[in-house]
Design an enzyme around this catalytic site. Structure first.
Site: not given
Length: 238
Positions: A89, A93, A160, A162, A173, A191
């Site tokens: 998701g 990044t 960050a 995801g 992660g 992001c």
């Protein structure tokens, strides 16, 4: 429920190689869960936690906007960076040297089946780690990850996140900037969030370099405490 988590530090490793390794571990857990369901078996599912540092790379989540990468392929090559569209998701990044990337590959059936709780605990792990350095990390409503000075004109992101989850098995992660070269963030809209800066722990502390191994130790401690997990350090690498 198996709360043992096999911890591997992969060192400095190519993004695609690490992604393939994640996929292998992920598939092994999912296959075990399918076998348990189909055959009414009771096989224990393992959990993993990978630490890694990547060469310069940009990754775009499945719901991400390609327009958030601000340079073309030639410019990426000039900067020594690569690019991948991936199955987590989140939006775009950056990963690179001086950044701790963590990939927990967990069967959440061993812990709790709540993906939002999972993300909040990962954030809390980072917030508690930063607090040990006197840095106040916080959450930003509607924006996954860990931030500083939210609600002010100086809001900036330091970590960050995801993830992907299927059958309650996680992968991908978090990425915590410890000694990161922040110039690489200028090549994207981090992001997909405009007008928000990015920072690194060494910048916040006014130091040239932070001991990255020490930060990993603190992350491990808080992860084990928050997830009530037993970390088992593995010597083997992918």
């Amino acid at each position: 429920m198996n709360k043992k988590v096999h911890l591997q530090d992969l060192g400095f490793k190519d993004y695609k190689e690490t992604w393939d390794y994640q996929e292998t571990l992920f598939k092994e857990i999912v296959d075990l869960k399918i076998k348990n369901r189909r055959e009414e078996a009771n096989l224990e599912t393992p959990n993993h936690f990978l630490f890694v540092e990547h060469p310069h790379v940009y990754t775009l989540g499945k719901s991400g906007d390609m327009g958030n990468l601000l340079v073309d392929e030639q410019k990426l090559q000039e900067k020594g960076a690569t690019f991948y569209k991936i199955n987590r998701g989140g939006d775009i990044t950056y990963h690179g040297p001086g950044q701790i990337v963590g990939y927990p590959i967990l069967d959440l059936d061993n812990f709790f089946t709540d993906i939002h709780k999972y993300l909040r605990l990962l954030e809390e792990m980072v917030i508690l780690t930063l607090a040990e350095y006197g840095v106040k990390g916080v959450r930003s409503e509607g924006e996954t990850g860990v931030w500083l000075d939210v609600g002010t004109p100086f809001a900036r992101k330091i970590c960050a996140m995801g993830v992907r989850a299927s059958r309650w098995v996680t992968m991908h992660g978090f990425a915590l900037n410890v000694n990161a070269d922040l110039g690489y963030f200028d090549l994207m809209i981090p992001c997909g969030i405009k007008d928000k800066a990015v920072t690194s722990l060494n910048v916040e502390l006014g130091k040239a370099v932070i001991d990255i191994e020490e930060v990993k130790q603190k992350l491990q401690y808080h992860f084990a405490t928050l997830f009530q997990a037993e970390l088992i350090k593995e010597k083997t690498e992918a």
